[in-house]
Design an enzyme around this catalytic site. Structure first.
Site, short mmCIF file in Angstrom:
data_model
loop_
_atom_site.label_atom_id
_atom_site.label_comp_id
_atom_site.label_asym_id
_atom_site.label_seq_id
_atom_site.Cartn_x
_atom_site.Cartn_y
_atom_site.Cartn_z
N CYS A 53 -2.26 -0.07 7.31
CA CYS A 53 -1.47 1.14 7.12
C CYS A 53 -1.54 2.05 8.35
O CYS A 53 -0.53 2.66 8.74
CB CYS A 53 -1.91 1.87 5.87
SG CYS A 53 -1.53 0.92 4.38
N GLU A 108 1.18 3.84 1.89
CA GLU A 108 1.80 4.23 3.16
C GLU A 108 2.98 3.33 3.50
O GLU A 108 4.02 3.81 3.96
CB GLU A 108 0.77 4.16 4.30
CG GLU A 108 -0.41 5.09 4.11
CD GLU A 108 -1.59 4.46 3.37
OE1 GLU A 108 -2.72 4.92 3.59
OE2 GLU A 108 -1.38 3.51 2.57
N CYS A 166 -6.03 2.19 5.69
CA CYS A 166 -6.69 0.98 6.16
C CYS A 166 -6.10 0.59 7.52
O CYS A 166 -5.19 1.24 8.02
CB CYS A 166 -6.51 -0.15 5.15
SG CYS A 166 -4.80 -0.74 5.05
N HIS A 199 0.85 -1.19 0.00
CA HIS A 199 0.00 0.00 0.00
C HIS A 199 0.89 1.24 0.00
O HIS A 199 2.06 1.19 0.41
CB HIS A 199 -0.89 0.02 1.24
CG HIS A 199 -1.96 -1.02 1.23
ND1 HIS A 199 -3.11 -0.88 1.96
CD2 HIS A 199 -2.06 -2.21 0.60
CE1 HIS A 199 -3.88 -1.93 1.78
NE2 HIS A 199 -3.26 -2.76 0.97
#
Length: 162
Positions: free
Chosen positions: A97, A66, A94, A64
């Site tokens: 993250c 991040e 999410c 992801h």
């Protein structure tokens, strides 16, 4: 197209500038068929890490924006602790993250669009503001939210059309 990691900005309160950089990074993700999410990590007005969603490109569920940005920043610092770092993220993080930002001790998170389905920084959960956890981050919501939402909407409309 990568953002230079060392952009110096005089105005420390210029959230829109860094969120625009995160949006530019998100466009890179869309270019390789990943959901367009971007993250820029800033310390003392210097970009120290950037990341776009790369799950499809890398075939890595943890790639992801991040996480990619945190890994990128790790190469430019002597410590994993990000006590003075602000994360600019185009989409609300999410659970994974938010947990990574929490564990990295990120001081502040600036969010573009909220994620009502999977957001863990206010929408569904509140990982970065939970006093039961070891760290809390300052949160700012809605910076360039309409641009973030439009980027996501356009991406998913294009996917449905194909």
């Amino acid at each position: 197209m990568r953002l230079s990691k060392f952009i110096v900005v005089d105005d420390t309160q210029n959230d829109e500038l860094f969120m625009r950089a995160a949006l530019d990074i998100a466009i890179v993700a869309a270019g390789h068929e990943d959901v367009p999410v971007g993250c820029v990590l800033v310390e003392n007005d210097v970009v120290i890490g950037v990341g776009e969603n790369r799950r499809e490109l890398d075939q890595d569920a943890t790639a992801h924006a991040e996480i990619v940005a945190l890994r990128d920043a790790a190469f430019s610092r002597p410590s994993w602790r990000m006590d003075e770092v602000t994360a600019y993220v185009t989409l609300e993080p999410c659970v994974m993250c938010a947990g990574a930002l929490l564990n990295a001790r990120v001081r502040r998170v600036v969010i573009g669009a909220l994620d009502e389905k999977a957001g863990a920084v206010g929408s569904r959960y509140n990982v970065l503001s939970d006093p039961r956890l070891l760290h809390e981050a300052s949160l700012t919501y809605g910076v360039l939210a309409s641009e973030s939402v439009e980027l996501l909407r356009t991406f998913f409309e294009g996917r449905r059309a194909n």
